[in-house]
Write an enzyme that holds these catalytic residues in place. Structure first.
Site, PDB file in Angstrom:
ATOM      1  N   LEU A   1       0.838  -1.199   0.000  1.00  0.00           N
ATOM      2  CA  LEU A   1       0.000   0.000   0.000  1.00  0.00           C
ATOM      3  C   LEU A   1       0.874   1.251   0.000  1.00  0.00           C
ATOM      4  CD1 LEU A   1      -2.979  -0.657   2.487  1.00  0.00           C
ATOM      5  CD2 LEU A   1      -3.060  -0.490  -0.003  1.00  0.00           C
TER       6      LEU A   1
ATOM      7  N   CYS B   1       7.305  -8.324 -13.734  1.00  0.00           N
ATOM      8  CA  CYS B   1       6.144  -9.178 -13.442  1.00  0.00           C
ATOM      9  C   CYS B   1       4.820  -8.432 -13.460  1.00  0.00           C
ATOM     10  CB  CYS B   1       6.337  -9.855 -12.095  1.00  0.00           C
ATOM     11  SG  CYS B   1       7.900 -10.741 -12.027  1.00  0.00           S
TER      12      CYS B   1
HETATM   13  C1  UGA Z   1       6.340  -9.623  -7.849  1.00  0.00           C
HETATM   14  C2  UGA Z   1       5.518 -10.329  -6.747  1.00  0.00           C
HETATM   15  O1  UGA Z   1       5.562  -9.550  -5.547  1.00  0.00           O
HETATM   16  C3  UGA Z   1       6.062 -11.729  -6.461  1.00  0.00           C
HETATM   17  O2  UGA Z   1       5.235 -12.385  -5.515  1.00  0.00           O
HETATM   18  C4  UGA Z   1       6.070 -12.536  -7.781  1.00  0.00           C
HETATM   19  O3  UGA Z   1       6.634 -13.824  -7.611  1.00  0.00           O
HETATM   20  C5  UGA Z   1       6.893 -11.780  -8.824  1.00  0.00           C
HETATM   21  O4  UGA Z   1       6.333 -10.468  -9.019  1.00  0.00           O
HETATM   22  C6  UGA Z   1       6.845 -12.583 -10.115  1.00  0.00           C
HETATM   23  O5  UGA Z   1       5.758 -12.723 -10.678  1.00  0.00           O
HETATM   24  O6  UGA Z   1       7.865 -13.165 -10.496  1.00  0.00           O
HETATM   25  P1  UGA Z   1       8.700  -8.327  -7.949  1.00  0.00           P
HETATM   26  O7  UGA Z   1       8.280  -7.879  -9.317  1.00  0.00           O
HETATM   27  O8  UGA Z   1      10.063  -8.882  -7.755  1.00  0.00           O
HETATM   28  O9  UGA Z   1       7.673  -9.450  -7.365  1.00  0.00           O
HETATM   29  O10 UGA Z   1       8.607  -7.050  -7.005  1.00  0.00           O
HETATM   30  P2  UGA Z   1       7.587  -6.439  -5.939  1.00  0.00           P
HETATM   31  O11 UGA Z   1       8.267  -6.324  -4.641  1.00  0.00           O
HETATM   32  O12 UGA Z   1       6.288  -7.120  -5.973  1.00  0.00           O
HETATM   33  O13 UGA Z   1       7.417  -4.959  -6.524  1.00  0.00           O
HETATM   34  C7  UGA Z   1       6.824  -4.712  -7.802  1.00  0.00           C
HETATM   35  C8  UGA Z   1       6.676  -3.225  -8.024  1.00  0.00           C
HETATM   36  O14 UGA Z   1       5.697  -2.675  -7.171  1.00  0.00           O
HETATM   37  C9  UGA Z   1       7.948  -2.421  -7.753  1.00  0.00           C
HETATM   38  O15 UGA Z   1       8.100  -1.440  -8.759  1.00  0.00           O
HETATM   39  C10 UGA Z   1       7.694  -1.774  -6.414  1.00  0.00           C
HETATM   40  O16 UGA Z   1       8.407  -0.568  -6.214  1.00  0.00           O
HETATM   41  C11 UGA Z   1       6.200  -1.518  -6.514  1.00  0.00           C
HETATM   42  N1  UGA Z   1       5.552  -1.376  -5.202  1.00  0.00           N
HETATM   43  C12 UGA Z   1       5.506  -2.419  -4.333  1.00  0.00           C
HETATM   44  C13 UGA Z   1       4.949  -0.165  -4.881  1.00  0.00           C
HETATM   45  O17 UGA Z   1       4.973   0.807  -5.659  1.00  0.00           O
HETATM   46  N2  UGA Z   1       4.311  -0.053  -3.671  1.00  0.00           N
HETATM   47  C14 UGA Z   1       4.248  -1.090  -2.792  1.00  0.00           C
HETATM   48  O18 UGA Z   1       3.630  -0.920  -1.714  1.00  0.00           O
HETATM   49  C15 UGA Z   1       4.864  -2.296  -3.126  1.00  0.00           C
END
Ligand code: UGA
Length: 429
Positions: free
Chosen positions: A250, A260
């Site tokens: 959030l 992803c």
């Molecule tokens: C994501 C999923 O979280 C994993 O569970 C999944 O296995 C993976 O994709 C995949 O399909 O292989 P990932 O892409 O490594 O993992 O990174 P995340 O930590 O999920 O972040 C994704 C994006 O969302 C980033 O740009 C991050 O900065 C953003 N984000 C995340 C936000 O802007 N706000 C948040 O509160 C959380």
């Protein structure tokens, strides 16, 4: 057990190293000679905390074996995992060509009984296609069962996500395959979801799309908070305390990026469309994500007016902290828009400057964070690296031409920044 992974990206390499560390013999098949040669020496092509050590340790113990050849690793294996990429095709669908190609090569090399399992994210229905390819290409006498075992690890915390996952999803029609996969995962000790192919495949897309939806929701609330004079961080903290909502994913910011969420949201929209269901909720998730990127640029324009020849220092390029991955990073769109307006960009990222240089042009890359402040009219923070939280902003202010900061990740205290003399803008505050 003896297992093989096809593919050594984040999913393949991390999961292979973890299973090797648990005592299995693990082959990893790649298709680029240089990469396989470096991996044999324990050199990892991606930045992931703890991974290089884990790979080196298990290569040395001869439990982790890198190779270009399908033979003899496939015939020796109890389980073969497909962990190759499924990028977005021009149509928005997932491009399955590599997955289907490797399925055929696996099939040709099968011997005795083998379970083949997909870790790659593939749309519902693909696993049935893979099963058919395996059965058609396998030699006589070989027996194969097929399963979908989607992966949920995150870049930056990939090892702990793999050793301590929230759940393990196993989709298969075969009891024998299910039992073997349960045996392999036993030391990991996580709740199991045992189901059919289609359900396993959809769990993966539905999970990623829901997390992306939470982020876009947070970004929409952030936008509304700015308009109403509310503090989005308090609003989101307040809603996240409700256990039914939960406080994770959030954090508002420049929008989600990476290899992803953008790809899987697009693919799920496409899958739904193909089945005559317009998933307009997810289309809006994408729209809000694009707006969140543009909103950073809008704030820069409002701060600087005419952007031509203005010096903007960027802190953070990777799509999130603890990775050097630039795939679909918000920084790419944002920097391109700023450059189109005529701004001069300097940037620093602790790990992603080499990967960024391949996708972003005309950037003055700096050796440390403080250097981007030199003569700058504005600093924009785009990645939440911990080391950026420790910066001394009195030093930064003295180096800047005008003390403007757009904190795209809400790393700093707005009151303290204002007290130091900065014009400070966060996201949703
Ligand atoms: C994501 C999923 O979280 C994993 O569970 C999944 O296995 C993976 O994709 C995949 O399909 O292989 P990932 O892409 O490594 O993992 O990174 P995340 O930590 O999920 O972040 C994704 C994006 O969302 C980033 O740009 C991050 O900065 C953003 N984000 C995340 C936000 O802007 N706000 C948040 O509160 C959380």
């Amino acid at each position: 057990m003896t297992i093989t992974f096809i593919g050594h990206g984040y999913v393949g390499l991390v999961t292979a190293a973890v299973f090797a560390d648990l005592g299995n013999t693990v082959y990893v098949i790649g298709h680029t000679k240089e990469k396989i040669e470096s991996l044999k020496r324990g050199i990892v092509p991606i930045y992931e905390p703890g991974l290089e050590e884990l790979v080196k340790k298990n290569v040395k113990a001869k439990r982790l074996i890198f190779t270009l050849d399908y033979s003899p690793s496939i015939s020796k294996s109890d389980i073969v995992f497909i962990a190759v990429g499924t990028p977005t095709a021009k149509t928005g669908d997932a491009d399955l060509s590599t997955v289907l190609e490797v399925a055929e090569k696996i099939g040709q090399n099968l011997k005795g009984y083998t379970v083949v399992a997909t870790k790659s994210t593939v749309p519902a229905g693909t696993n049935k296609r893979i099963k058919r390819i395996l059965e058609e290409s396998k030699p006589q006498g070989a027996e194969v069962d097929y399963a979908s075992v989607p992966e949920f690890l995150r870049e930056g915390s990939a090892i702990s996500d793999t050793t301590k996952p929230d759940r393990i999803v196993i989709g298969t029609e075969s009891k024998r395959a299910k039992d073997l996969l349960i045996k392999l995962h036993k030391p990991i000790n996580a709740p199991l979801v045992l189901t059919n192919f289609e359900t396993a495949e959809l769990i993966k897309y539905a999970a990623n799309a829901f997390l992306a939806l939470k982020i876009s929701y947070a970004n929409a609330i952030a936008k509304l908070s700015e308009l109403l004079g509310a503090d989005a961080l308090r609003v989101l903290e307040g809603i996240g305390m409700d256990k039914r909502i939960g406080n994770m994913f959030l954090s508002p910011g420049p929008g989600y990026g990476g290899s992803c969420f953008p790809k899987d949201v697009r693919a799920l929209i496409s899958i739904a469309k193909d089945n005559d269901y317009p998933f307009s909720l997810l289309e809006e998730v994408e729209n809000i994500n694009h707006q969140s990127r543009r909103d950073i640029v809008r704030k820069a324009r409002k701060t600087l007016g005419d952007m031509r020849n203005k010096k903007i220092g960027i802190l953070g390029l990777a799509f999130k902290a603890n990775t050097d991955d630039m795939r679909d990073a918000p920084a790419i769109d944002i920097i391109n828009l700023l450059q189109n307006d005529g701004a001069k960009i300097s940037a620093f990222d602790p790990k992603a400057m080499d990967t960024a240089a391949a996708v972003l042009k005309d950037i003055d890359y700096k050796k440390e964070a403080y250097e981007v402040a030199e003569g700058a009219d504005l600093i924009i923070v785009l990645t939440e690296w911990n080391e950026f939280r420790e910066l001394d902003f009195s030093i930064i202010k003295n180096k800047m031409k005008s003390p403007n900061i757009i904190d795209g990740r809400n790393l700093y205290d707005s009151k303290e920044m204002t007290k130091l003399g900065f014009t400070y803008q966060g996201v949703g505050r």
